[in-house]
Design a protein around this motif. Structure first.
Motif, mmCIF file in Angstrom:
data_model
loop_
_atom_site.group_PDB
_atom_site.id
_atom_site.type_symbol
_atom_site.label_atom_id
_atom_site.label_comp_id
_atom_site.label_asym_id
_atom_site.label_seq_id
_atom_site.Cartn_x
_atom_site.Cartn_y
_atom_site.Cartn_z
ATOM 1 N N SER A 180 0.835 -1.200 0.000
ATOM 2 C CA SER A 180 0.000 0.000 0.000
ATOM 3 C C SER A 180 0.873 1.253 0.000
ATOM 4 O O SER A 180 1.920 1.282 0.656
ATOM 5 C CB SER A 180 -0.900 0.002 1.239
ATOM 6 O OG SER A 180 -1.505 1.264 1.425
ATOM 7 N N ASP A 222 -6.821 -3.241 -3.052
ATOM 8 C CA ASP A 222 -7.347 -3.447 -1.704
ATOM 9 C C ASP A 222 -7.492 -4.943 -1.451
ATOM 10 O O ASP A 222 -7.451 -5.761 -2.377
ATOM 11 C CB ASP A 222 -8.692 -2.732 -1.541
ATOM 12 C CG ASP A 222 -9.768 -3.307 -2.441
ATOM 13 O OD1 ASP A 222 -10.460 -4.253 -2.027
ATOM 14 O OD2 ASP A 222 -9.899 -2.812 -3.580
ATOM 15 N N SER A 226 -1.368 2.238 9.048
ATOM 16 C CA SER A 226 -0.820 3.054 7.971
ATOM 17 C C SER A 226 -0.085 4.258 8.557
ATOM 18 O O SER A 226 -0.160 4.544 9.760
ATOM 19 C CB SER A 226 -1.937 3.526 7.040
ATOM 20 O OG SER A 226 -2.626 4.632 7.607
#
Length: 295
Positions: A85, A113, A195
């Motif tokens: 990602s 995703d 993240s």
């Protein structure tokens, strides 16, 4: 096999039990599905790192038998899936590809995703079961067991969760006992890594006399607070994550809720006491009246 030897040679009976149960689940899955039908979802975090080494041990135990579990670390045929990602920490990406090279992982990098990536992967590969590093307490662990079919609306596959019942303490006991490498962020105070936009070091590990210095993740005293650094909050200066969002405010909130609960309980007890007093007085009046009638 170095993992098996390290665990069986330690004095941590709890860890040995967790290890035996996890490798049993892995060997059970490898008995139900062929190597071509299984995959391992790796994300570079501590739980995935533990699962990687459990899979290595479980595979060799399954292949050669517990008494002769020896093999080359390069001989790891289980397909590994990595969802890369743009929001991931650079340290996570670096660690993932370093460990893939070290252990010869057959890694499929997917830049979609999770759901879309799985749909694409399962169309191209005969995968029927995926090993996941899910633990009780994770948001995705609700309702899951060690073997759980995928949820409705998702591509069909069996979720295999060998470390579902492992605690934060178990994870670090395994990594430290086996002296396994892990992502460097955990030595910088990160205890649960998401993240770059929703993860900060856990303030419970802050070194009070140093600015922006934190103890390593394995020193967190209460594993229930491992996700304290996963609170998203913006500062007034333009959207940066602030250090006060990672645990201390949670303590204040919990304290406030605790005080409110105590106040409510005291109020209920007071009402209950008043009610019993009224019942007692009423009963006495009735008893006096009854005696008078008898006399």
């Amino acid at each position: 096999m170095e993992i098996d030897e390290a665990i069986r040679g330690c004095e941590d009976r709890r860890l040995q039990t967790k290890y035996n149960n996890a490798t049993y689940v892995i060997q059970r899955a490898l008995s139900l599905y062929s190597i071509e039908e299984v995959a391992f979802s790796f994300n570079g975090g501590k739980d995935s790192t533990v699962l990687l080494h459990l899979l290595r041990a479980g595979y060799f135990l399954h292949k050669t038998g517990q008494n002769s579990a020896n093999g080359d670390v390069k001989d790891f045929p289980i397909r590994t899936i990595y969802f890369e990602s743009p929001c991931a920490f650079p340290e996570i990406n670096s660690f993932t590809y370093d460990i893939a090279a070290t252990y010869g992982l057959q890694i499929d990098t997917i830049r979609l995703d999770f759901k879309s990536g799985l749909e694409t992967l399962l169309k191209d590969k005969p995968i029927r079961a995926i090993f996941l590093g899910v633990r009780i307490g994770d948001p995705t662990a609700v309702g899951q067991e060690q073997f759980s079919p995928s949820s409705p609306g998702w591509p069909p596959f069996m979720r295999v969760n060998p470390i579902l019942d492992w605690s934060y303490r178990d994870i670090w006991a395994f990594l430290l006992t086996c002296e396994m490498k892990y992502c460097s962020l955990y030595d910088q105070g990160y205890t649960s890594i998401g993240s770059i936009y929703d993860t900060v070091p856990n303030s419970l590990l802050s070194i009070s006399n140093k600015t922006n210095k934190f103890k390593p993740a394995y020193l967190l005293a209460d594993g229930r607070l491992e996700r304290a650094g996963r609170v998203k909050r913006k500062s007034s200066s333009g959207g940066q994550l602030t250090a006060d969002s990672n645990g201390l405010d949670l303590h204040k909130t919990a304290h406030s809720q605790h005080q409110s609960l105590l106040s409510g309980m005291r109020f209920c007890l007071a009402l209950l006491r008043i009610s019993w007093d009224h019942i007692y007085v009423g009963s006495c009046i009735q008893l006096v009246g009854l005696c008078c009638n008898i006399l």
